[in-house]
Design an enzyme around this catalytic site. Structure first.
Site, PDB file in Angstrom:
ATOM      1  N   ARG A 168      -5.640  -3.569   2.640  1.00 59.13           N
ATOM      2  CA  ARG A 168      -4.668  -3.540   1.535  1.00 59.13           C
ATOM      3  C   ARG A 168      -3.584  -4.534   1.893  1.00 59.13           C
ATOM      4  O   ARG A 168      -2.908  -4.393   2.917  1.00 59.13           O
ATOM      5  CB  ARG A 168      -4.103  -2.126   1.373  1.00 59.13           C
ATOM      6  CG  ARG A 168      -2.873  -2.113   0.484  1.00 59.13           C
ATOM      7  CD  ARG A 168      -2.520  -0.731   0.006  1.00 59.13           C
ATOM      8  NE  ARG A 168      -3.452  -0.314  -1.032  1.00 59.13           N
ATOM      9  CZ  ARG A 168      -3.255   0.734  -1.830  1.00 59.13           C
ATOM     10  NH1 ARG A 168      -2.177   1.477  -1.699  1.00 59.13           N
ATOM     11  NH2 ARG A 168      -4.136   1.033  -2.756  1.00 59.13           N
ATOM     12  N   HIS A 210      -7.515  -4.875  -7.816  1.00 57.47           N
ATOM     13  CA  HIS A 210      -7.741  -3.558  -7.200  1.00 57.47           C
ATOM     14  C   HIS A 210      -9.164  -3.099  -7.551  1.00 57.47           C
ATOM     15  O   HIS A 210      -9.360  -2.146  -8.317  1.00 57.47           O
ATOM     16  CB  HIS A 210      -6.684  -2.577  -7.727  1.00 57.47           C
ATOM     17  CG  HIS A 210      -6.527  -1.335  -6.893  1.00 57.47           C
ATOM     18  ND1 HIS A 210      -7.242  -1.112  -5.738  1.00 57.47           N
ATOM     19  CD2 HIS A 210      -5.738  -0.229  -7.067  1.00 57.47           C
ATOM     20  CE1 HIS A 210      -6.888   0.064  -5.227  1.00 57.47           C
ATOM     21  NE2 HIS A 210      -5.981   0.612  -6.011  1.00 57.47           N
ATOM     22  N   GLN A 259     -10.554   0.687  -7.191  1.00 56.93           N
ATOM     23  CA  GLN A 259      -9.980   1.585  -8.198  1.00 56.93           C
ATOM     24  C   GLN A 259     -10.825   1.553  -9.475  1.00 56.93           C
ATOM     25  O   GLN A 259     -11.181   2.594 -10.026  1.00 56.93           O
ATOM     26  CB  GLN A 259      -8.535   1.147  -8.508  1.00 56.93           C
ATOM     27  CG  GLN A 259      -7.865   2.003  -9.555  1.00 56.93           C
ATOM     28  CD  GLN A 259      -7.625   3.428  -9.071  1.00 56.93           C
ATOM     29  OE1 GLN A 259      -7.064   3.629  -8.012  1.00 56.93           O
ATOM     30  NE2 GLN A 259      -8.064   4.417  -9.839  1.00 56.93           N
ATOM     31  N   ASP A 317      -0.400   2.222 -15.843  1.00 58.09           N
ATOM     32  CA  ASP A 317      -0.030   2.142 -14.422  1.00 58.09           C
ATOM     33  C   ASP A 317       1.481   1.916 -14.361  1.00 58.09           C
ATOM     34  O   ASP A 317       2.140   1.654 -15.381  1.00 58.09           O
ATOM     35  CB  ASP A 317      -0.812   0.982 -13.761  1.00 58.09           C
ATOM     36  CG  ASP A 317      -0.589   0.896 -12.249  1.00 58.09           C
ATOM     37  OD1 ASP A 317      -0.102   1.872 -11.642  1.00 58.09           O
ATOM     38  OD2 ASP A 317      -0.897  -0.177 -11.662  1.00 58.09           O
ATOM     39  N   CYS A 321      -4.177   5.144 -12.393  1.00 51.95           N
ATOM     40  CA  CYS A 321      -4.719   5.023 -11.026  1.00 51.95           C
ATOM     41  C   CYS A 321      -3.938   5.890 -10.036  1.00 51.95           C
ATOM     42  O   CYS A 321      -4.447   6.194  -8.964  1.00 51.95           O
ATOM     43  CB  CYS A 321      -4.702   3.563 -10.592  1.00 51.95           C
ATOM     44  SG  CYS A 321      -3.044   2.855 -10.591  1.00 51.95           S
ATOM     45  N   ARG A 373     -12.498   7.961  -6.261  1.00 55.81           N
ATOM     46  CA  ARG A 373     -12.288   6.908  -5.262  1.00 55.81           C
ATOM     47  C   ARG A 373     -13.205   7.161  -4.065  1.00 55.81           C
ATOM     48  O   ARG A 373     -13.824   6.249  -3.522  1.00 55.81           O
ATOM     49  CB  ARG A 373     -10.822   6.875  -4.792  1.00 55.81           C
ATOM     50  CG  ARG A 373      -9.816   6.410  -5.838  1.00 55.81           C
ATOM     51  CD  ARG A 373     -10.014   4.955  -6.220  1.00 55.81           C
ATOM     52  NE  ARG A 373      -9.869   4.051  -5.085  1.00 55.81           N
ATOM     53  CZ  ARG A 373      -8.715   3.611  -4.575  1.00 55.81           C
ATOM     54  NH1 ARG A 373      -7.584   3.990  -5.126  1.00 55.81           N
ATOM     55  NH2 ARG A 373      -8.700   2.767  -3.557  1.00 55.81           N
TER      56      ARG A 373
HETATM   57  N1   CP Z   1      -4.555   4.340  -6.627  1.00 55.45           N
HETATM   58  C1   CP Z   1      -4.302   3.985  -5.361  1.00 55.45           C
HETATM   59  O1   CP Z   1      -4.764   2.967  -4.844  1.00 55.45           O
HETATM   60  O2   CP Z   1      -3.527   4.882  -4.678  1.00 55.45           O
HETATM   61  P1   CP Z   1      -2.850   4.686  -3.253  1.00 55.45           P
HETATM   62  O3   CP Z   1      -1.797   3.636  -3.382  1.00 55.45           O
HETATM   63  O4   CP Z   1      -2.291   6.036  -2.929  1.00 55.45           O
HETATM   64  O5   CP Z   1      -3.913   4.265  -2.261  1.00 55.45           O
HETATM   65  N1  NVA Z   2      -0.215  -1.588  -9.494  1.00 53.20           N
HETATM   66  C1  NVA Z   2       0.073  -0.643  -8.450  1.00 53.20           C
HETATM   67  C2  NVA Z   2      -1.155   0.103  -8.061  1.00 53.20           C
HETATM   68  C3  NVA Z   2      -0.955   1.143  -6.999  1.00 53.20           C
HETATM   69  C4  NVA Z   2      -2.202   1.840  -6.625  1.00 53.20           C
HETATM   70  C5  NVA Z   2       0.657  -1.378  -7.251  1.00 53.20           C
HETATM   71  O1  NVA Z   2       0.169  -2.459  -6.905  1.00 53.20           O
HETATM   72  O2  NVA Z   2       1.614  -0.881  -6.667  1.00 53.20           O
END
Ligand code: CP
Ligand code: NVA
Length: 307
Positions: free
Chosen positions: A106, A133, A136, A228, A267, A295
């Site tokens: 990440r 992502h 997701q 989101d 998400c 997930r």
């Molecule tokens: N939706 C998602 O990726 O959640 P987290 O940020 O908790 O991993």
């Molecule tokens: N768009 C959000 C998704 C989190 C899972 C972010 O990048 O923070």
């Protein structure tokens, strides 16, 4: 063709039959887990998980998923590794590849994930970048299949800030034959490079793809409404953006303009009363916790095939 060895960085790298294989394997492993059937297909394998930003779902679902597949996962926070002291992504990728069978990361900049994939000699999975992502959206498509019986011809409307999640929806859902509408205010619509790629995919797969700046217009006829956060990780809060996005809030009035059996997705993490109301999130249309659960299953499907 086998998916073994493939990295999952960007869903537009895959064809429909390949994403189908991932989804089917996810559903199959989910059934096995529910029935208590053993499915330790990655016994003895190790997953390195690099986190440059926070996570609840991604961390837990990958770690538990790897355990259920018979393997082991290592949690590596940037600050606790030499990445935090300047070791390069390329060197890190090469070193981790000598120990581990798969790397999930990440990251902030998307270049970090493409850099990892370039230098790693094992498959790399994008656990979220500022641009995309993909995991997701694989989980989300499993969820849509469970609730609506299929993907082809379903209309998904993403409302709110165009971001990594909406970018991956524009790719994955289009490849799988869904009609995609993005409802975002001016100034927060999809970036050109993503729009161009998604347009090409939509032509190739015979679907519709549109960007609409009126939220009520956008959700007309929707089978799925998705939203989101207004402010993704790493973005500064601003009153200007909040004011622009508030009319796109997913609330009872907005979902009343969609099909009567519309499902509502997010998400997570959600910012209740901001991008969606608690009334909707906890109401009968919401499938947000099924998405979160999937997930686990979707990522197990991905790992089982690429490792
Ligand atoms: N939706 C998602 O990726 O959640 P987290 O940020 O908790 O991993
Ligand atoms: N768009 C959000 C998704 C989190 C899972 C972010 O990048 O923070």
């Amino acid at each position: 063709m086998s998916l073994k060895g493939r990295s999952v960085v960007d869903l537009s790298d895959f064809q429909r039959h390949e994403l189908r294989q991932f989804l089917d394997t996810g559903h199959d492993l989910k059934r096995k887990q529910k029935r208590g059937e053993p499915h330790e297909v990655l016994k003895g394998k190790s997953l390195a998980m690099i986190f440059m930003k926070s996570s609840t779902r991604t961390r837990v679902s990958f770690e538990v998923g790897m355990t259920q597949l018979g393997g082991h996962a290592l949690y590596l926070e940037t600050g606790g590794t030499q990445l935090g002291r300047g070791e390069t992504i390329g060197d890190t990728a090469q070193v981790l590849s000598r120990y581990c069978d798969v790397i999930m990361a990440r990251v902030f900049g998307h270049d970090d994930i493409t850099g990892l994939a370039k230098y790693a000699t094992v498959p790399v999975i994008n656990g979220l970048s500022d641009l995309l992502h993909p995991c997701q959206i694989m989980a989300d498509m499993m969820t849509i299949e469970e609730h609506r019986g299929g993907l082809e011809g379903q209309k998904i409307v993403y409302v709110g800030d165009s971001n990594n999640v909406s970018n991956s929806i524009m790719q994955g859902c289009t490849i799988m034959g869904m009609d995609v509408t993005i409802g975002s205010p001016k100034g927060y619509t999809p970036i050109e490079s993503i729009m161009k790629k998604a347009d090409a995919l939509s032509k190739r797969y015979g679907t519709t793809l549109e960007v609409v700046t009126d939220p009520h217009e956008a959700v007309k006829g929707a089978d799925v409404i998705y939203t989101d956060t207004f402010f993704s990780m790493g973005q500064e809060r601003s009153k200007e953006k909040e004011n622009a996005l508030m009319p796109f809030q997913v609330n009872k009035t907005l979902i009343g303009k969609a099909k009567s059996d519309v499902i509502v997705m997010h998400c997570l993490p959600a910012h209740r009363e901001e991008e969606l109301t608690s009334e909707v999130m906890d109401g009968p249309h919401s499938v947000v916790f099924d998405q979160a659960e999937n997930r686990l299953h979707a990522q197990k499907g991905i790992m089982a095939l690429i490792v």
